[in-house]
Scaffold this active site. Sequence first.
Site, mmCIF file in Angstrom:
data_model
loop_
_atom_site.group_PDB
_atom_site.id
_atom_site.type_symbol
_atom_site.label_atom_id
_atom_site.label_comp_id
_atom_site.label_asym_id
_atom_site.label_seq_id
_atom_site.Cartn_x
_atom_site.Cartn_y
_atom_site.Cartn_z
ATOM 1 N N GLY A 47 -35.010 -48.598 -101.158
ATOM 2 C CA GLY A 47 -34.877 -49.005 -99.762
ATOM 3 C C GLY A 47 -34.511 -50.470 -99.682
ATOM 4 O O GLY A 47 -33.916 -51.025 -100.613
ATOM 5 N N LYS A 84 -41.942 -39.186 -99.828
ATOM 6 C CA LYS A 84 -41.681 -39.375 -98.396
ATOM 7 C C LYS A 84 -40.214 -39.756 -98.172
ATOM 8 O O LYS A 84 -39.775 -40.813 -98.591
ATOM 9 C CB LYS A 84 -42.560 -40.482 -97.818
ATOM 10 C CG LYS A 84 -42.452 -40.539 -96.302
ATOM 11 C CD LYS A 84 -42.785 -41.891 -95.705
ATOM 12 C CE LYS A 84 -41.620 -42.770 -95.458
ATOM 13 N NZ LYS A 84 -40.689 -42.363 -94.389
ATOM 14 N N CYS A 144 -25.921 -48.835 -101.240
ATOM 15 C CA CYS A 144 -26.531 -50.058 -101.766
ATOM 16 C C CYS A 144 -25.574 -50.797 -102.691
ATOM 17 O O CYS A 144 -25.591 -52.015 -102.765
ATOM 18 C CB CYS A 144 -27.803 -49.696 -102.504
ATOM 19 S SG CYS A 144 -27.542 -48.373 -103.687
ATOM 20 N N GLU A 162 -35.648 -49.989 -106.268
ATOM 21 C CA GLU A 162 -34.178 -49.943 -106.170
ATOM 22 C C GLU A 162 -33.847 -50.464 -104.781
ATOM 23 O O GLU A 162 -34.042 -49.756 -103.791
ATOM 24 C CB GLU A 162 -33.667 -48.493 -106.303
ATOM 25 C CG GLU A 162 -34.011 -47.822 -107.614
ATOM 26 C CD GLU A 162 -33.075 -48.211 -108.749
ATOM 27 O OE1 GLU A 162 -32.137 -49.002 -108.516
ATOM 28 O OE2 GLU A 162 -33.309 -47.744 -109.862
ATOM 29 N N THR A 181 -34.697 -54.599 -99.432
ATOM 30 C CA THR A 181 -35.364 -55.647 -100.212
ATOM 31 C C THR A 181 -36.620 -56.128 -99.488
ATOM 32 O O THR A 181 -37.645 -56.381 -100.119
ATOM 33 C CB THR A 181 -34.380 -56.801 -100.484
ATOM 34 O OG1 THR A 181 -33.350 -56.280 -101.343
ATOM 35 C CG2 THR A 181 -35.044 -57.972 -101.170
ATOM 36 N N GLY A 238 -39.303 -53.640 -100.077
ATOM 37 C CA GLY A 238 -39.580 -53.704 -101.521
ATOM 38 C C GLY A 238 -40.500 -54.865 -101.865
ATOM 39 O O GLY A 238 -41.452 -54.711 -102.646
ATOM 40 N N GLU A 284 -26.704 -58.439 -96.872
ATOM 41 C CA GLU A 284 -26.306 -57.033 -96.896
ATOM 42 C C GLU A 284 -26.130 -56.524 -95.473
ATOM 43 O O GLU A 284 -27.028 -56.657 -94.649
ATOM 44 C CB GLU A 284 -27.392 -56.204 -97.596
ATOM 45 C CG GLU A 284 -26.991 -54.757 -97.766
ATOM 46 C CD GLU A 284 -28.093 -53.897 -98.380
ATOM 47 O OE1 GLU A 284 -29.249 -53.963 -97.911
ATOM 48 O OE2 GLU A 284 -27.789 -53.155 -99.322
HETATM 49 P P1 NAP Z 1 -36.088 -49.223 -95.632
HETATM 50 O O1 NAP Z 1 -36.187 -49.537 -94.210
HETATM 51 O O2 NAP Z 1 -36.666 -50.178 -96.614
HETATM 52 O O3 NAP Z 1 -36.744 -47.797 -95.822
HETATM 53 C C1 NAP Z 1 -36.799 -47.119 -97.045
HETATM 54 C C2 NAP Z 1 -37.955 -46.139 -97.033
HETATM 55 O O4 NAP Z 1 -39.192 -46.848 -96.972
HETATM 56 C C3 NAP Z 1 -37.957 -45.214 -95.837
HETATM 57 O O5 NAP Z 1 -38.459 -43.960 -96.220
HETATM 58 C C4 NAP Z 1 -38.915 -45.931 -94.894
HETATM 59 O O6 NAP Z 1 -39.448 -45.080 -93.928
HETATM 60 C C5 NAP Z 1 -39.947 -46.429 -95.853
HETATM 61 N N1 NAP Z 1 -40.729 -47.584 -95.394
HETATM 62 C C6 NAP Z 1 -40.504 -48.406 -94.336
HETATM 63 N N2 NAP Z 1 -41.443 -49.356 -94.271
HETATM 64 C C7 NAP Z 1 -42.290 -49.136 -95.298
HETATM 65 C C8 NAP Z 1 -43.477 -49.798 -95.782
HETATM 66 N N3 NAP Z 1 -43.972 -50.872 -95.198
HETATM 67 N N4 NAP Z 1 -44.080 -49.300 -96.898
HETATM 68 C C9 NAP Z 1 -43.583 -48.226 -97.527
HETATM 69 N N5 NAP Z 1 -42.490 -47.554 -97.114
HETATM 70 C C10 NAP Z 1 -41.835 -48.009 -96.025
HETATM 71 O O7 NAP Z 1 -34.586 -48.996 -96.092
HETATM 72 P P2 NAP Z 1 -33.509 -48.084 -95.360
HETATM 73 O O8 NAP Z 1 -33.015 -48.861 -94.201
HETATM 74 O O9 NAP Z 1 -34.007 -46.714 -95.172
HETATM 75 O O10 NAP Z 1 -32.390 -47.981 -96.496
HETATM 76 C C11 NAP Z 1 -31.402 -48.907 -96.656
HETATM 77 C C12 NAP Z 1 -31.725 -49.838 -97.810
HETATM 78 O O11 NAP Z 1 -31.901 -49.103 -99.016
HETATM 79 C C13 NAP Z 1 -30.608 -50.797 -98.101
HETATM 80 O O12 NAP Z 1 -31.096 -52.091 -98.267
HETATM 81 C C14 NAP Z 1 -30.007 -50.273 -99.403
HETATM 82 O O13 NAP Z 1 -29.338 -51.230 -100.153
HETATM 83 C C15 NAP Z 1 -31.189 -49.703 -100.081
HETATM 84 N N6 NAP Z 1 -30.808 -48.716 -101.089
HETATM 85 C C16 NAP Z 1 -30.896 -49.057 -102.415
HETATM 86 C C17 NAP Z 1 -30.525 -48.159 -103.402
HETATM 87 C C18 NAP Z 1 -30.610 -48.538 -104.857
HETATM 88 O O14 NAP Z 1 -30.526 -47.653 -105.693
HETATM 89 N N7 NAP Z 1 -30.780 -49.803 -105.193
HETATM 90 C C19 NAP Z 1 -30.084 -46.891 -103.050
HETATM 91 C C20 NAP Z 1 -30.006 -46.555 -101.697
HETATM 92 C C21 NAP Z 1 -30.389 -47.488 -100.722
HETATM 93 P P3 NAP Z 1 -38.673 -44.956 -92.518
HETATM 94 O O15 NAP Z 1 -37.221 -44.987 -92.776
HETATM 95 O O16 NAP Z 1 -39.082 -43.659 -92.018
HETATM 96 O O17 NAP Z 1 -39.149 -46.086 -91.716
#
Ligand code: NAP
Length: 493
Positions: A251, A199, A307, A273, A253, A256, A404
């Site tokens: 995504g 997804k 990230c 991650e 923390t 996560g 962050e």
């Molecule tokens: P996010 O809000 O946590 O979303 C990540 C993914 O999870 C999206 O596909 C999101 O769907 C989905 N999601 C949302 N709520 C969920 C739930 N309760 N259960 C399962 N899945 C769920 O993060 P983001 O804002 O998209 O991304 C930014 C974050 O990613 C930052 O904190 C960044 O540091 C981190 N990141 C980490 C790495 C690494 O390798 N460590 C790499 C890239 C990004 P929707 O977006 O459609 O709601």
Amino acid sequence: MPTKKNKSTLPRLRLGAGWSYAPAPESAASARINEQYELFINGKWQKPAKRAYIDSINPATEKKLYRAAVASEQDIDKAVVSARTAFDKYWKKMPANERGKYIFRIARLLQEQARELSVMETLDGGKPIRESRDFDVPMACNHFFYYAGWADKLEFAFPNRAPRPLGVAAQITPWNFPLLMAAWKIAPALATGNTVVLKPAETTSLSTLKLASIIEEADLPPGVVNIITGAGDTGAALVRHAGINKIAFTGSTAVGKLIQQQTAATTKKLTLELGGKAANIIFSDAPIDQAVEGVVNGIFFNQGHVCCAGSRLYVQESIAPLFIQKLKDRMATLLVGDPMDKNTDIGAINSAEQLEKINYYIRLGKKEGSLHYESAVALPKKGYFCRPTLFTKVAQSSRLAQEEIFGPVLAILTFRTEDEVIEKANNSPYGLSAGVWTDKGSRIFNMSRRLKAGVVWANSYNLFDPASPFGGYKESGYGREGGVHGLLPYVSF
Ligand code: NAP
Ligand code: MG
């Protein structure tokens, strides 16, 4: 202390006021974008059970780009069942070298359609075309090439052990590197003999949907890779599904931690991650101009939607005034605007919500008493944009230095000794990456040993290679993606 003549070191480019570059836009014509996308389940494009769709916009224009299906529990169940059937019927039985050929074919098709993929990534997510063209797409291809090579050599990856695939892998990706994150997840899963339900993020599904059509073109057995779109609820329902064996999540923390709680009492394997707040550390013996470039690359690259962004800058006190002035001079030359223009350095912020979050932190930084500076570049009237911004006089305990932001906002702190900066850099809930700039090799080794970060770059920043593992410490998550280490989360013995 620097003398006055050190104050400005670069001729100021009065972009906008004096002169500017002529526009050099990439054509959007190479991307054939459908008005509506369905779910890719069992090798076919299927309408969502509830006939629900969400719009995705181009954040640089705020105009609608396409609409994507929203997968409900019923659709997720269909996807997981088809992944399970594909696992039992085809994928686990297939000779490993044949599996490798499919992965190789995906890599070749990605390469052939690289231009279209770059344009899609930029239109959908807002990142500069230069980045999607020169980094995201080639790096995604390289990951498929790299893991295609491992498929029939797993006995060398795990000598004297007999690795077995786990089964069905549920994979969830964020919006900052949509295609690359999908490649990081799908390639090692397929190489180790697993099948996939992935997804992508709600605001940036387009390149992953294009990847689905490439997988269709590569003629993978139906159900080996399923792509389901939707928002957070779709991700949550996928995580809950009893038929999956493994979850790979990239995504925030916060999400996560939620997934960790939900899977704690299950046998589902999990890798996370998550976020970061990297320390980029500049010693007084560093090559200053290269370090300035490294800092710019580390925090303003991809609008700071990274990230591992070097969002905390630690400068040794003796060079701080000179370094900060040089950094401001360089910031004044950064072009913010149309992501499709090849001259653009900083594109659009991914969504209105994310821009509001960044602006919240800018207001907070001012309130916390830090000194605010932003470049004077003119911003486009439409779309979500943010000037490159820095704060000085930032306290180690301030939220600006601890949380962050995920935008082009740099918090600058100073230090005197090596021990002090290690203590400060490690004083963070995160531990994804760090940078060290110094002329001394022994100091690089000492720092990289003592910094609690998954990746430590030396005299460079944001360098990636498919053969090199990536992942975090502490609240930045666990498990590694990339390299031979990236195979481990997908096998059991
Ligand atoms: P996010 O809000 O946590 O979303 C990540 C993914 O999870 C999206 O596909 C999101 O769907 C989905 N999601 C949302 N709520 C969920 C739930 N309760 N259960 C399962 N899945 C769920 O993060 P983001 O804002 O998209 O991304 C930014 C974050 O990613 C930052 O904190 C960044 O540091 C981190 N990141 C980490 C790495 C690494 O390798 N460590 C790499 C890239 C990004 P929707 O977006 O459609 O709601
Ligand atoms: Mg979009």
